[in-house]
Motif scaffolding. Structure first.
Motif, PDB file in Angstrom:
ATOM      1  N   ALA A 101     -60.550 108.518 -84.441  1.00  0.00           N
ATOM      2  CA  ALA A 101     -59.090 108.553 -84.536  1.00  0.00           C
ATOM      3  C   ALA A 101     -58.631 108.814 -85.961  1.00  0.00           C
ATOM      4  CB  ALA A 101     -58.502 107.241 -84.021  1.00  0.00           C
ATOM      5  N   ALA A 506     -57.502 103.230 -81.322  1.00  0.00           N
ATOM      6  CA  ALA A 506     -58.085 104.541 -81.578  1.00  0.00           C
ATOM      7  C   ALA A 506     -57.979 105.440 -80.351  1.00  0.00           C
ATOM      8  CB  ALA A 506     -59.546 104.385 -81.986  1.00  0.00           C
ATOM      9  N   LEU A 510     -55.940 108.973 -80.107  1.00  0.00           N
ATOM     10  CA  LEU A 510     -56.625 110.208 -79.725  1.00  0.00           C
ATOM     11  C   LEU A 510     -55.958 110.858 -78.521  1.00  0.00           C
ATOM     12  CD1 LEU A 510     -60.292 108.957 -80.174  1.00  0.00           C
ATOM     13  CD2 LEU A 510     -59.279 110.887 -81.405  1.00  0.00           C
TER      14      LEU A 510
END
Length: 525
Positions: A101, A506, A510
């Motif tokens: 990320a 994360a 993403l």
């Protein structure tokens, strides 16, 4: 100040639902805990809309680094404080997901590099190198959960020692090849992008990298039983085998001289020079034919297991290690699709994981007792929060079965994996030749994003948001999972007390980034 679990005055578990089901334009009802998430779910998705969501959630998805450059599993407590359930530790797996990320955020690329090098230095520590060498000398030691290279440690320890509990090292199962494979995939990606330099190849880092292929060969990773990402009873996990195989594929391409190395050139030139001077067995395994043979063994094992049905199907159906559907299979598709799978095999992975979809998230597997119904509260009339307990190891046969005591069927924790299914679906869309399949994958990616947004903490009734243990939680944060609490015969959905989980942060970052780039300008029509 946020109250600690078990303090007087901790809010009790609510008696009415904290979430509401919101109808999305995609035709699904999505569970939402926060009014802002409910609004996002009810509106069509466009790149501009996703950009606005990302801006709103930027503080919620900010992943902090420790002074040493690591990422803790969860930021439930202030920096320097000890989390009573152990989520202030560093897990290699979770930290690598954070790297994926951070690397996509232009503001955080320096942090991404710092994190990856810190993890590499951990692998290159004297203790880790000694563990590699022990297994290489005596491969049977690969069956010992403490002799293999470790995947969890105390990020506050000057020497990055194992996590301790009540003054003693925790007896943890470090047989988790998925974490090693994921780290090596990230390291290879950083090399290809030019994020690694020749100077980064220090003696300790090189020593660790050198030993990895020989280690995988010594333990016969394609048949190796490990604890996997869920850190439970040892089994032959397709996801672990797949991640190691993908790592071997990527490093084979880096190690073999080729024209057009691009940004990776200076780093791979230094690596190849060092490998060329190696005389020992570990260096021999880096030869092209050896790496190719290792990767081929892994790919054959993955394809066989998928043909048999999923994650660990190569057992008698009555064996507790036997499993078909498991959310870990997403790792075959993302963050780096395994080369060599057919389109049908990749779609079979998505079909298997789709069976784990539940109203407020994705369960890890059927009959998963971890964080299942009422796991965080004492049973009884008052339903008070349970005393904090350090993250327990459930990888032994007896411990795994013991955790089923009090298990309430159909109350498995519903995890944040919709976020991971967004880029997995986008990978499928990219590979699809059929325009209808591409459109369907894009549509399903949008649905998964909305389901992921629905998990963000809040309370649709306007009351103070609380977790499944009755403790207050901040709003608009991604939890580890959505848990079930049963009060007076009524089932309520509430976030796990593990808020915010950095892997979940994360994954959502993403998902937002990837879908924003993939959607047409006008959104889905």
């Amino acid at each position: 100040m946020k109250k600690k679990r078990g303090d007087r005055g901790v809010p009790s578990v609510p008696s009415r639902a904290a979430c509401r089901y919101v109808f999305a334009p995609e035709g699904e009802f999505v569970a939402a805990f926060h009014p802002a998430a409910a609004r996002w779910i009810s509106e069509p998705l466009t790149p501009a809309g996703i950009r606005s969501i990302r801006e709103t959630l930027a503080p919620s998805l900010e992943i902090p680094l420790t002074p040493r450059g690591f990422v803790r599993a969860a930021d439930r407590v202030r920096p320097g404080e000890t989390d009573p359930i152990g989520y202030d530790a560093v897990w290699v797996r979770d930290a690598v997901w954070a790297w994926f990320a951070l690397r996509e955020d232009p503001r955080r690329r320096g942090d991404a590099r710092r994190l990856l090098l810190a993890l590499w230095d951990y692998y290159g520590s004297r203790a880790q190198i000694a563990r590699f060498d022990d297994v290489l000398a005596r491969p049977e030691h690969g069956e010992d959960r403490l002799r293999v290279p470790h995947i969890r440690f105390d990020g506050n320890s000057p020497s990055l020692d194992d996590v301790t509990f009540r003054g003693k090292p925790v007896d943890w199962n470090h047989k988790q090849n998925d974490a090693h494979g994921l780290f090596l995939i990230a390291l290879a990606a950083a090399a290809w992008e030019g994020s690694l330099t020749a100077r980064d190849l220090t003696a300790g880092r090189y020593a660790a990298l050198l030993r990895f292929p020989a280690f995988f060969d010594a333990i016969r990773f394609e048949r190796y039983e490990d604890a996997g990402a869920w850190e439970e009873i040892d089994r032959r996990n397709t996801s672990s085998i797949g991640l190691v195989t993908r790592a071997l594929q990527l490093w084979r391409a880096l190690a073999v001289p080729a024209k057009g190395d691009g940004p990776a050139g200076p780093f791979v030139a230094a690596l190849r020079k060092k490998l060329g001077a190696e005389k020992g067995a570990a260096g021999f395994v880096w030869r092209e034919e050896c790496l190719s043979a290792l990767a081929a063994r892994g790919l054959a094992a993955v394809r066989r297991q998928l043909e048999l049905g999923g994650e660990s199907p190569d057992y008698d159906p009555g064996d507790i290690r036997y499993r078909q559907a498991d959310a870990c299979l997403i790792a075959l598709l993302f963050p780096s699709p395994l080369e060599g799978l057919t389109g049908a095999e990749r779609r079979s992975v998505l079909q298997i994981v789709d069976t784990l979809k539940r109203p407020a998230g994705v369960i890890r597997y059927v009959n998963d007792s971890y964080q299942s119904g009422n796991a965080w509260i004492r049973r009884g009339e008052r339903q008070t929060p349970a005393a904090p307990v350090e993250t327990a190891d459930a990888s032994g046969h007896a411990a795994f079965l013991d955790r089923f005591r009090g298990f309430i069927p159909h109350t498995e924790a519903q995890w944040f994996f919709d976020s991971l299914l967004v880029p997995a679906r986008l990978e499928a869309a990219f590979a699809a030749e059929d325009p209808l399949l591409k459109k369907r994958d894009l549509f399903l990616a949008a649905v998964h994003l909305k389901r992921a947004l629905g998990q963000l903490t809040g309370n649709m009734c306007g009351e103070e948001p609380v977790a499944a243990d009755g403790a207050a939680v901040p709003t608009l944060l991604p939890p580890e999972s959505i848990n079930t609490v049963i009060l007076r015969g009524k089932a309520l959905l509430l976030p796990s007390p593990v808020v915010p989980l950095n892997w979940a942060r994360a994954a959502l970052a993403l998902a937002l980034n990837r879908l924003e780039m993939a959607l047409p300008g006008e959104g889905l029509s």
